[in-house]
Design a protein around this motif. Structure first.
Motif, PDB file in Angstrom:
ATOM      1  N   ALA A 359      45.464  47.776  47.120  1.00  0.00           N
ATOM      2  CA  ALA A 359      44.840  48.847  46.338  1.00  0.00           C
ATOM      3  C   ALA A 359      44.110  48.278  45.132  1.00  0.00           C
ATOM      4  O   ALA A 359      42.990  48.698  44.804  1.00  0.00           O
ATOM      5  N   LEU A 360      44.731  47.309  44.462  1.00  0.00           N
ATOM      6  CA  LEU A 360      44.094  46.666  43.307  1.00  0.00           C
ATOM      7  C   LEU A 360      42.801  45.967  43.706  1.00  0.00           C
ATOM      8  O   LEU A 360      41.778  46.067  43.015  1.00  0.00           O
ATOM      9  N   GLU A 361      42.848  45.262  44.828  1.00  0.00           N
ATOM     10  CA  GLU A 361      41.653  44.561  45.303  1.00  0.00           C
ATOM     11  C   GLU A 361      40.545  45.559  45.629  1.00  0.00           C
ATOM     12  O   GLU A 361      39.364  45.315  45.344  1.00  0.00           O
ATOM     13  N   LEU A 362      40.915  46.679  46.227  1.00  0.00           N
ATOM     14  CA  LEU A 362      39.909  47.667  46.620  1.00  0.00           C
ATOM     15  C   LEU A 362      39.229  48.282  45.404  1.00  0.00           C
ATOM     16  O   LEU A 362      37.991  48.288  45.307  1.00  0.00           O
ATOM     17  N   VAL A 363      39.994  48.815  44.460  1.00  0.00           N
ATOM     18  CA  VAL A 363      39.395  49.529  43.334  1.00  0.00           C
ATOM     19  C   VAL A 363      38.684  48.592  42.374  1.00  0.00           C
ATOM     20  O   VAL A 363      37.870  49.034  41.557  1.00  0.00           O
ATOM     21  N   GLY A 364      38.971  47.285  42.468  1.00  0.00           N
ATOM     22  CA  GLY A 364      38.286  46.322  41.610  1.00  0.00           C
ATOM     23  C   GLY A 364      37.069  45.692  42.248  1.00  0.00           C
ATOM     24  O   GLY A 364      36.406  44.854  41.620  1.00  0.00           O
ATOM     25  N   SER A 365      36.751  46.103  43.478  1.00  0.00           N
ATOM     26  CA  SER A 365      35.634  45.493  44.191  1.00  0.00           C
ATOM     27  C   SER A 365      34.363  46.321  44.016  1.00  0.00           C
ATOM     28  O   SER A 365      34.414  47.528  43.756  1.00  0.00           O
ATOM     29  N   PRO A 366      33.161  45.708  44.170  1.00  0.00           N
ATOM     30  CA  PRO A 366      31.908  46.466  44.113  1.00  0.00           C
ATOM     31  C   PRO A 366      31.805  47.517  45.209  1.00  0.00           C
ATOM     32  O   PRO A 366      31.043  48.478  45.077  1.00  0.00           O
ATOM     33  N   ALA A 367      32.583  47.339  46.291  1.00  0.00           N
ATOM     34  CA  ALA A 367      32.525  48.303  47.391  1.00  0.00           C
ATOM     35  C   ALA A 367      33.107  49.661  46.994  1.00  0.00           C
ATOM     36  O   ALA A 367      32.743  50.679  47.590  1.00  0.00           O
ATOM     37  N   TRP A 368      33.988  49.688  45.994  1.00  0.00           N
ATOM     38  CA  TRP A 368      34.669  50.935  45.630  1.00  0.00           C
ATOM     39  C   TRP A 368      33.698  51.992  45.093  1.00  0.00           C
ATOM     40  O   TRP A 368      33.655  53.106  45.635  1.00  0.00           O
TER      41      TRP A 368
END
Length: 498
Positions: A359-368
């Motif tokens: 979840a941390l990786e997702l919300v911190g990525s440009p894709a989010w």
């Protein structure tokens, strides 16, 4: 929907072919099955997994799939009739019997049969989910040091910081508990804030999963009328006074099922009234990341404007991503936070660390942010397609409010159209819709249905689903199909765009 149907069909074919092989004999390779049945490698993998789950085949990594050895005879069926007496004995001493009725929730969790259009879903269609971004986030999370270690019971500090920033105001990471999705957070909050037998005030209508959780905890839901502007303060104040309740559960933003947004004045009044009653407000902020592209600026969460700890805030990443990313948060301040923490630890220890890391990786990525913009745009488009199709083909179904967020429409049925009969007729016509009855904790004022526009493949399927719903209404009312449109037709009528 087609993928699910293909897997079922291939599993059926392979099941019929198993008798050709001896126990322990190897089945054709995945590549051979792909070529023979003209399906994708993913379909073959899922079909074999289904047979393995049934105990019919054994898969060995790098070696292939083999017919399983014959299973031993099933043990004799025991007599469990004694449990009926045991389970019902407790109700004699309970002020409010703890009933567990999951039917209203299962409607949105169960996949309809192949070929049936899914208007009853509670999640984004796979084509709207950020599958690639989730896969990349999970892969990166797995490489983090200690990814499979024991996380802090409150949640990873960085994830708690992120949730605190998202809520805003003076909420801090120290006031956040990471939970296994929104449903788990609501259940924990209800158990923490009200003892068994107590009343709990709820919007009417409201989310069936919350009603089920309240009843399972032995609480007594009490309805408070709401309209297009949310809960009505005068009725909320009267309900607190009449019941002595100490909890009010609400969804101030894109309420489920009505889509209503609690207006500015009512927001202040609801918190003031609860504070004066010495009560808590459980704010279920489930749909903030399902805002439509044309929505006005969103109000801040109630928790962001509450320094006194009246509001216990619930939010989740599940709805805008995937049903399996069950990561959410509880935010609270004051002594109640320790009670929430204790209940969560006793119930589940902690949320699995790999899921939190992903979840941390997702919300911190440009894709989010790209994903959220794409969902916002697509939900608005689908909402407009569905409302347009309903206006043209089912004007007798009343749509009191067109939402600017969320993924569904709430429709009132004419008195002459029984809700249960329409659900059955719609399923016969090839469309699964959610009944309105489970959204009420008392007698509903009329029949309703909830139609999701997020769980289908695209605009053409939305139009086709409304067409099938029209056929269901025609069946019940005896009205002949519209010219140029046969019942259960596979596409739009001439001149109509999907």
């Amino acid at each position: 929907m087609r993928q699910r149907s293909s897997v079922t069909e291939l599993a059926k074919s392979l099941r019929a072919e198993l008798n050709r092989y001896s126990p322990g004999e190897k089945l054709p390779s995945s590549r051979a099955l792909v070529e023979h049945y003209r399906v994708s490698p993913v379909t073959v993998t899922r079909a074999l997994a289904q047979l393995a789950a049934e105990g019919l085949v054994v898969t060995r990594p790098g070696a292939g799939a083999f017919r399983a050895e014959p299973r031993t005879p099933a043990p004799a069926v025991g007599d469990t009739s004694w449990q009926e007496v045991s389970l019902s004995a407790d109700t004699a001493t309970e002020a409010v019997p703890r009933t567990v009725d999951a039917s209203g929730v299962l409607v949105t969790l169960s996949a309809p049969p192949p070929g049936v259009i899914e208007f009853n879903g509670g999640y984004l269609h796979p084509s709207l989910q950020p599958a690639q971004a989730l896969a990349a986030a999970l892969a990166r999370a797995g490489r983090r040091p200690g990814a499979w270690g024991r996380p802090p019971t409150d949640g990873l500090p960085e994830l708690r910081e992120w949730f605190a920033r998202e809520i805003g105001g003076s909420v801090t990471a120290a006031e956040i508990l990471v939970t296994a999705g929104g449903q788990s957070a609501i259940t924990t909050a209800l158990r923490a804030l009200a003892p068994p037998g107590a009343p709990v005030l709820v919007e009417s209508p409201t989310y069936p999963g919350m009603l089920a959780a309240a009843r399972a905890a032995g609480l007594r839901p009490v309805p408070v009328p709401a309209d297009a502007g949310g809960v009505r303060p005068e009725h909320l104040e009267a309900a607190f006074r009449a019941t002595g309740a100490r909890v009010f559960v609400c969804q101030p933003l894109f309420q489920n099922p009505t889509g209503a947004v609690l207006g500015p004045e009512r927001r202040r009044e609801a918190v003031r009234i609860a504070r004066a009653a010495g009560a808590f407000v459980i704010e279920d902020d489930f749909a903030r990341r399902l805002v439509h592209e044309d929505a006005p600026p969103l109000p801040a969460p109630l928790a962001a404007e509450d320094p006194d700890g009246v509001v216990v805030h619930v939010c989740s990443l599940t709805k805008p991503t995937s049903p399996s990313l069950r990561v959410g948060a509880l935010a609270a301040r004051g002594p109640v936070l320790e009670r929430l923490r204790a209940i969560q630890v006793v119930d589940s220890f902690f949320v699995p660390r790999p899921l939190q890391e992903a979840a941390l990786e997702l919300v911190g990525s440009p894709a989010w942010p790209r994903h959220l913009r794409a969902v916002s745009r697509e939900l608005r488009s689908r909402r407009d397609v569905m409302t347009g199709a309903l206006a043209r083909h089912l004007p007798e179904l009343v749509l009191p409010h067109v939402p600017s967020g969320g993924h569904h429409l709430w429709l009132r049925l004419p008195d002459a159209l029984p809700e249960a009969s329409l659900l059955a007729a719609a399923l016969r016509a090839g469309a699964a819709v959610a009944p309105g009855r489970p959204y009420f904790c008392a007698e509903p004022p009329a029949g309703h249905i909830r139609l999701s526009f997020a769980g289908v493949a695209g605009p053409a399927e939305l139009v086709e689903g409304v067409d099938r719903l029209r056929a269901a209404v025609d069946e019940l009312t005896g009205r002949p199909p519209a010219p140029g449109r046969a019942r259960g037709s596979a596409g739009p009528a001439p001149g109509e765009t999907a």
